[in-house]
Scaffold this active site. Sequence first.
Site, PDB file in Angstrom:
ATOM      1  N   GLY A 129       5.683   3.112   0.694  1.00 24.70           N
ATOM      2  CA  GLY A 129       6.529   3.969  -0.142  1.00 24.70           C
ATOM      3  C   GLY A 129       6.022   4.021  -1.558  1.00 24.70           C
TER       4      GLY A 129
ATOM      5  N   SER B   1       0.851  -1.193   0.000  1.00 22.17           N
ATOM      6  CA  SER B   1       0.000   0.000   0.000  1.00 22.17           C
ATOM      7  C   SER B   1       0.882   1.237   0.000  1.00 22.17           C
ATOM      8  CB  SER B   1      -0.907  -0.001   1.238  1.00 22.17           C
ATOM      9  OG  SER B   1      -0.134   0.127   2.420  1.00 22.17           O
ATOM     10  N   LYS B   2       0.244   2.406   0.038  1.00 26.60           N
ATOM     11  CA  LYS B   2       0.979   3.658  -0.024  1.00 26.60           C
ATOM     12  C   LYS B   2       1.982   3.793   1.124  1.00 26.60           C
ATOM     13  CE  LYS B   2      -2.565   6.328  -2.437  1.00 26.60           C
ATOM     14  NZ  LYS B   2      -3.508   7.464  -2.334  1.00 26.60           N
ATOM     15  N   ARG B   3       1.663   3.221   2.269  1.00 26.02           N
ATOM     16  CA  ARG B   3       2.566   3.385   3.408  1.00 26.02           C
ATOM     17  C   ARG B   3       3.888   2.639   3.221  1.00 26.02           C
ATOM     18  NH1 ARG B   3       2.081  -1.233   6.476  1.00 26.02           N
ATOM     19  NH2 ARG B   3       0.255  -2.501   5.997  1.00 26.02           N
TER      20      ARG B   3
END
Length: 472
Positions: A244, A240-242
């Site tokens: 990176g 996911s976006k977390r």
Amino acid sequence: MTVKTRFAPSPTGYLHVGGARTALYSWLHAKANNGKFVLRIEDTDLERSTPEAVEAILDGMKWLELDWDEGPFYQTKRFDRYKAVIAQLVDEGKAYPCFCSKERLDTMREEQMANKQKPRYDGRCRNLAKDDVDLTQDHVIRFKNPQEGAVTFKDVVKGEITIANSELDDLIIARTDGSPTYNFTVVVDDMDMGITQVIRGDDHINNTPRQINIFDALGASIPEYGHVPMILGDDGKKLSKRHGAVSVMQYRDDGYLPQAVLNYLVRLGWSHGDQEVFSVAEMIELFDVNNINKAASAFNTQKLNWLNQQYIKSLPVDEVLPHLQWHLDTLGIDLTNGPDISRLIPEFAERAQTLTELANAVRPYYCDFDSFEEKAAKKHLRGVAEEPLRRVKEKLSSLDEWKPEAIHDAINQTAEELEVGMGKVGMPLRVAVTGAGMSPSLDITLEWIGRERTLARIDQALNFIAERVAQG
């Protein structure tokens, strides 16, 4: 029969890593079988689809050089076709209007869940008498799913899968505004476009039996399916976006070569022995959808960095340079203001894992700098370095030829005259002319930087040392 695959993203965001891998696998399967690869934009979600997202997807595909043979096709331009097929199914008694209100459906689902039943439509409008059908009232169109038997298909990744029709309800194929829904449009598109293989993420696996039943209702050939496991992050959780960079173009921005990204993605769920590095030609030659892993693959940034460096080191300079140029432009580096970049790239490739690092490493050879790297300056630009820098500057400024051999001799002679080790002259000189503590051998470093720029930077370092000594 010509093999025909497709990549069909929804333009509700950028092209992410999972989508890019799906596109790659579909592209490779088509190429490996002398088939065709279709790009289709599934933009029926009018609220969430944006032109910017479409552009981001196309940019990502072009950057990765995943060229398509047909398309891009846009579902929003095919609404007349969908309406015609929906009307056909209704006329044949394979679909029907449903007048159930949202409130009734919500209440029904709540009751089913309270009774620990699987939420599903109860078929209230499935067999309405003609007199009870008033098409002026709000309604959806539902597909009349078979109530008996089961759907069995062989998934090239997961193996044979069987779903009882009793597990499936009559799904909506047209909303109250007449717009078609995903599971229906996909079938019509795949049928019309002659898609023979569908490779997609395993989050779609529950859609497959529904789609197969619609194919059957339309008397169409059913594609072969392969559902690819998800990609996990470095921590083993869903990517996911977390984690990176998950946008393909973010990898471009972060300094990765498209060849390296493709190579990395193909290995995220597929292998050929112990081989790690594959050219695109080798991928096409060796790829087999039957060898896609059943288990999810974990993203490993260190592995991607290693692979990227292998490509920076091994690709011809003229293949690296067009991609490096984007980073040079971003940093405002003008290659006409320094040495031939083709000489620098092989030298710095051993030190750079990304094109961003490479661009920053060559920057001192084309651009002046205002400050020295703090750690390197603290260690090497001290009072004791003043005399070696003055002496070596004198020798360098009097050289007849600005060549590596002459530069090397000037540095050596300075160390001999001062009776110090080469490091006492070389390290302050390196920091003075590059601004940092690492560079290739000093003779070629100074040759690349040039006489005028070298002497000016030594003066800059001497001023720095003088101020430091004055401050105590």
